[in-house]
Design a protein around this motif. Structure first.
Motif, PDB file in Angstrom:
ATOM      1  N   TRP A  11       0.828  -1.203   0.000  1.00 25.97           N
ATOM      2  CA  TRP A  11       0.000   0.000   0.000  1.00 25.97           C
ATOM      3  C   TRP A  11       0.868   1.261   0.000  1.00 25.97           C
ATOM      4  CZ3 TRP A  11      -0.244   4.127   3.265  1.00 25.97           C
ATOM      5  CH2 TRP A  11      -1.284   5.042   3.043  1.00 25.97           C
ATOM      6  N   LEU A  12       1.901   1.247   0.829  1.00 21.78           N
ATOM      7  CA  LEU A  12       2.783   2.409   0.971  1.00 21.78           C
ATOM      8  C   LEU A  12       3.520   2.714  -0.331  1.00 21.78           C
ATOM      9  CD1 LEU A  12       3.839   4.407   3.163  1.00 21.78           C
ATOM     10  CD2 LEU A  12       5.707   2.777   3.532  1.00 21.78           C
ATOM     11  N   VAL A  13       4.073   1.689  -0.966  1.00 21.32           N
ATOM     12  CA  VAL A  13       4.783   1.885  -2.235  1.00 21.32           C
ATOM     13  C   VAL A  13       3.822   2.438  -3.277  1.00 21.32           C
ATOM     14  CG1 VAL A  13       5.905   0.672  -4.151  1.00 21.32           C
ATOM     15  CG2 VAL A  13       6.610   0.195  -1.798  1.00 21.32           C
ATOM     16  N   ASP A  14       2.635   1.888  -3.349  1.00 21.99           N
ATOM     17  CA  ASP A  14       1.629   2.394  -4.292  1.00 21.99           C
ATOM     18  C   ASP A  14       1.297   3.860  -3.999  1.00 21.99           C
ATOM     19  OD1 ASP A  14      -0.342   2.012  -6.447  1.00 21.99           O
ATOM     20  OD2 ASP A  14      -1.808   2.265  -4.824  1.00 21.99           O
ATOM     21  N   PHE A  15       1.104   4.179  -2.743  1.00 20.01           N
ATOM     22  CA  PHE A  15       0.803   5.558  -2.329  1.00 20.01           C
ATOM     23  C   PHE A  15       1.925   6.498  -2.760  1.00 20.01           C
ATOM     24  CE2 PHE A  15       0.798   9.046   0.735  1.00 20.01           C
ATOM     25  CZ  PHE A  15      -0.555   9.400   0.788  1.00 20.01           C
ATOM     26  N   TYR A  16       3.175   6.098  -2.498  1.00 21.17           N
ATOM     27  CA  TYR A  16       4.328   6.931  -2.871  1.00 21.17           C
ATOM     28  C   TYR A  16       4.442   7.065  -4.389  1.00 21.17           C
ATOM     29  CZ  TYR A  16       6.497   7.620   1.720  1.00 21.17           C
ATOM     30  OH  TYR A  16       6.786   8.034   2.995  1.00 21.17           O
ATOM     31  N   GLN A  17       4.177   5.976  -5.110  1.00 18.67           N
ATOM     32  CA  GLN A  17       4.251   6.030  -6.575  1.00 18.67           C
ATOM     33  C   GLN A  17       3.193   6.970  -7.147  1.00 18.67           C
ATOM     34  OE1 GLN A  17       4.035   1.812  -7.399  1.00 18.67           O
ATOM     35  NE2 GLN A  17       6.257   1.674  -7.690  1.00 18.67           N
ATOM     36  N   TYR A  22       8.116   8.031  -4.899  1.00 13.77           N
ATOM     37  CA  TYR A  22       8.911   6.804  -4.917  1.00 13.77           C
ATOM     38  C   TYR A  22      10.183   6.982  -5.748  1.00 13.77           C
ATOM     39  CZ  TYR A  22       9.855   1.800  -4.775  1.00 13.77           C
ATOM     40  OH  TYR A  22      10.434   0.569  -4.549  1.00 13.77           O
ATOM     41  N   ARG A  23      10.196   7.985  -6.585  1.00 17.82           N
ATOM     42  CA  ARG A  23      11.330   8.196  -7.489  1.00 17.82           C
ATOM     43  C   ARG A  23      12.631   8.528  -6.757  1.00 17.82           C
ATOM     44  NH1 ARG A  23       8.899  13.233  -7.247  1.00 17.82           N
ATOM     45  NH2 ARG A  23      10.307  15.009  -7.273  1.00 17.82           N
ATOM     46  N   ILE A  81      10.133   1.730   2.681  1.00 20.66           N
ATOM     47  CA  ILE A  81      10.406   2.218   1.324  1.00 20.66           C
ATOM     48  C   ILE A  81      11.840   1.871   0.927  1.00 20.66           C
ATOM     49  CG2 ILE A  81      10.663   4.282  -0.115  1.00 20.66           C
ATOM     50  CD1 ILE A  81       7.748   3.476   0.247  1.00 20.66           C
ATOM     51  N   ILE A  82      12.785   2.050   1.827  1.00 23.23           N
ATOM     52  CA  ILE A  82      14.182   1.691   1.533  1.00 23.23           C
ATOM     53  C   ILE A  82      14.278   0.186   1.253  1.00 23.23           C
ATOM     54  CG2 ILE A  82      16.525   1.527   2.479  1.00 23.23           C
ATOM     55  CD1 ILE A  82      15.922   4.226   3.924  1.00 23.23           C
TER      56      ILE A  82
END
Length: 108
Positions: A11-17, A22-23, A81-82
């Motif tokens: 969920w977090l990666v999707d949110f950041y993307q 996420y970049r 994220i890391i």
């Protein structure tokens, strides 16, 4: 817990993307983590020692605890994220931690 952890990371990666956050490279993420650790340090200090800073609202115990949880979550999210950037599963880290301490203190 592990399924919930993976679901949160996904969920977090999707949110950041979605927000184009996420970049940022792991090196920049480490900078963000350092910022969050500073905020966590302030939250712990407030609980343990108090704050005497003009202009800051004095927080009650519930507000202090809520702030502590928020800052812990922010640090946790940066770590997730890391992990994602390096394709490391958080469960691997938990297993590594347990194995390291078990081995280190096996004669205790």
């Amino acid at each position: 817990m592990q399924d919930y952890l993976k679901a949160h990371q996904t969920w977090l990666v999707d949110f950041y993307q979605q927000r184009n956050w996420y970049r940022f490279s792991p090196l920049i993420r480490l900078n963000f983590l350092s910022e969050e650790l500073g905020e966590l340090s302030r939250a712990v200090r407030t609980i343990e020692l108090g704050r005497d800073h003009p202009g800051e609202k004095v927080k009650n115990d519930a507000e202090k605890r809520a702030n502590l949880k928020e800052e812990l979550a922010d640090c946790f999210d940066q770590l997730l994220i890391i992990c994602s950037k390096y394709e490391i599963e958080p469960e691997e880290l938990m297993a590594l931690s347990e194995a390291k301490f078990t081995k280190r203190f096996e004669n205790d």
